[in-house]
Design a protein around this motif. Structure first.
Motif, short mmCIF file in Angstrom:
data_model
loop_
_atom_site.label_atom_id
_atom_site.label_comp_id
_atom_site.label_asym_id
_atom_site.label_seq_id
_atom_site.Cartn_x
_atom_site.Cartn_y
_atom_site.Cartn_z
N VAL A 1 -68.50 -82.82 28.31
CA VAL A 1 -68.33 -81.91 27.18
C VAL A 1 -69.15 -82.43 26.00
O VAL A 1 -69.50 -83.61 25.93
CB VAL A 1 -66.85 -81.77 26.75
CG1 VAL A 1 -66.01 -81.15 27.87
CG2 VAL A 1 -66.26 -83.09 26.30
N THR B 1 -70.24 -76.82 30.88
CA THR B 1 -69.10 -77.58 30.35
C THR B 1 -69.44 -78.19 29.00
O THR B 1 -68.55 -78.39 28.16
CB THR B 1 -68.67 -78.66 31.35
OG1 THR B 1 -68.39 -78.05 32.61
CG2 THR B 1 -67.43 -79.40 30.88
N GLU C 1 -71.01 -76.70 26.76
CA GLU C 1 -71.16 -75.56 25.84
C GLU C 1 -72.61 -75.26 25.51
O GLU C 1 -72.97 -74.87 24.40
CB GLU C 1 -70.32 -75.76 24.57
CG GLU C 1 -68.82 -75.78 24.87
CD GLU C 1 -67.95 -76.01 23.64
OE1 GLU C 1 -67.72 -75.07 22.87
OE2 GLU C 1 -67.51 -77.18 23.48
N THR D 1 -65.84 -81.90 36.64
CA THR D 1 -65.28 -81.51 35.34
C THR D 1 -64.01 -82.31 35.08
O THR D 1 -63.87 -82.98 34.07
CB THR D 1 -64.99 -80.00 35.32
OG1 THR D 1 -66.19 -79.29 35.58
CG2 THR D 1 -64.44 -79.57 33.96
N THR E 1 -64.06 -76.44 30.05
CA THR E 1 -64.37 -77.03 28.75
C THR E 1 -63.15 -77.08 27.86
O THR E 1 -62.89 -78.07 27.17
CB THR E 1 -65.47 -76.22 28.05
OG1 THR E 1 -66.60 -76.12 28.90
CG2 THR E 1 -65.88 -76.87 26.74
#
Length: 297
Positions: free
Chosen positions: A16, A52, A54, A210, A254
Motif C-alpha cells: 500500500v 493495492t 492506489e 495483499t 487496500t
C-alpha cells in the motif's frame, strides 16, 4: 528462452502507499513500511504502485518519489518492482522509463483495462513496453479487473521476449496457467493469496500478495515448505493462513490492509477517494479473520 526460475524471489507484497492524515504522500512512512515488509515479513521483493498501492489515484510524480524512497530504503536487500501498467501504451512506456531511471529492478505491467483491446493489441502493448525498457517484466493477468484476459497463445508469444520473464496470475484458471507453464519458461506468481498453494502444485514459484502485509512469514514458510518437498506442512500453513488470505478481500484489499496497518501502529493513513476507509465493523471482522490465522492486529 531460459530465464531465472524465480526472477523476483518467492514472496512479494503489493505494498500500500502510505498517506498522511491530510492525504499527502507519506514518504517516511513508505520507507518504514518497506523495511517492515522486508525485514519482518520476509519479502524478497515489493511491488510499488500496483492497484493495492492506489496507483489509479497517485500522480506520475508521486509514483516516482515513492519508488525512489523504497529503493533507497530496501533496494540493497530486496527487489523493487514498479507498477507501470496503464491502458495507454505510450503512457506505460513513459512510466517504465521513469521507473528504470529511479532504480526499479523490474516492472509490473497489467493488461490494458477498460478499452478491451483484442489479443493482437494486448500482444503489441506488452512487446512495445518490453522493447522500450531494459528491465525484466512481470505481466499481470487479471481479467476480472482489466476486462480482458491474456490468452494462452498470447502468453506463449510474450515468453519469447527476453525481458518478459514472469506472470502475476489472477486469472483463476489453473488449467490455462498449466498450459502456459508447460510451454514456456515464464515464472508464475499467484495474484490471489489463497490460490498460491494450488499454483505451486502446477509449477508456480511464489506469490504477489495483499494479505502478506500481515501473513508474510506464514506465506513464505508455506512456499518454502512446498519447494522443499514437505507438502503436508505447506498444506497446514495454507489452511492456517486461509482466513486472512481470503478475509483481506471482504472489501477492496487496500482498504482492509490500511485499516490493519493503522491498527497495528504501522504507516498507512487514509485511502484516497473513490475508496473509503474501513468501518469499525470491517476492522473488527478483519481482526477476527487475523486471529483465526493466529495473527494479532
Amino acid at each position: 528462452m531460459t530465464h531465472d526460475p524465480r526472477p523476483f524471489g518467492r514472496l512479494l507484497t503489493a505494498m500500500v502507499t502510505p498517506f498522511t492524515r491530510d492525504g499527502a504522500l507519506d514518504i517516511e512512512g513508505a520507507a518504514r513500511l518497506a523495511v517492515h515488509l522486508v525485514d519482518e515479513q520476509r519479502n524478497d521483493a515489493l511491488v510499488i504502485s500496483g492497484t493495492t498501492g492506489e496507483s489509479p489515484t497517485t500522480t506520475d510524480a508521486e509514483k516516482e518519489t515513492l519508488l525512489r524512497a523504497v529503493v533507497e530504503a530496501v533496494g540493497d536487500r530486496a527487489k523493487v518492482v514498479a507498477g507501470v501498467g496503464t491502458n495507454n501504451t505510450a503512457h506505460t512506456i513513459e512510466l517504465a522509463h521513469t521507473a528504470e531511471k529511479a532504480g526499479a529492478h523490474g516492472l509490473l505491467v497489467v493488461t490494458p483495462y477498460y478499452n478491451k483491446p483484442p489479443q493482437a493489441g494486448v500482444l503489441r502493448h506488452f512487446l512495445a513496453v518490453a522493447d522500450a525498457s531494459g528491465l525484466p517484466i512481470m505481466a499481470y493477468d487479471i481479467p476480472h479487473r482489466a476486462g480482458t484476459a491474456i490468452a494462452t497463445e498470447t502468453l506463449v508469444r510474450l515468453a519469447e521476449h527476453d525481458r518478459i520473464v514472469a506472470v502475476k496470475d489472477a486469472k483463476g484458471d489453473l488449467i490455462a496457467s498449466s498450459w502456459v507453464l508447460s510451454r514456456t519458461g515464464l515464472a508464475y506468481y499467484s495474484g490471489d493469496d489463497a490460490a498460491t498453494l494450488p499454483l505451486l502444485s502446477i509449477g508456480g514459484v511464489g506469490l504477489v500478495g495483499t494479505s502478506s502485509h500481515f501473513t508474510g512469514v506464514l506465506a513464505k514458510s508455506m512456499i518454502e515448505a512446498y519447494a522443499g518437498g514437505d507438502t503436508a506442512e505447506a498444506l497446514r500453513l495454507h489452511r492456517q493462513a486461509l482466513p486472512l488470505f481470503t478475509g483481506i478481500f471482504r472489501s477492496p484489499g487496500t482498504i482492509l490492509v490500511k485499516a490493519g496497518l493503522n491498527a497495528s501502529g504501522l504507516p498507512a493513513g487514509p485511502v484516497r477517494s473513490p475508496l473509503v476507509d474501513a468501518s469499525d465493523d470491517e476492522l473488527n471482522q478483519l481482526r477476527q479473520d487475523a486471529a483465526a490465522a493466529g495473527i494479532v492486529l
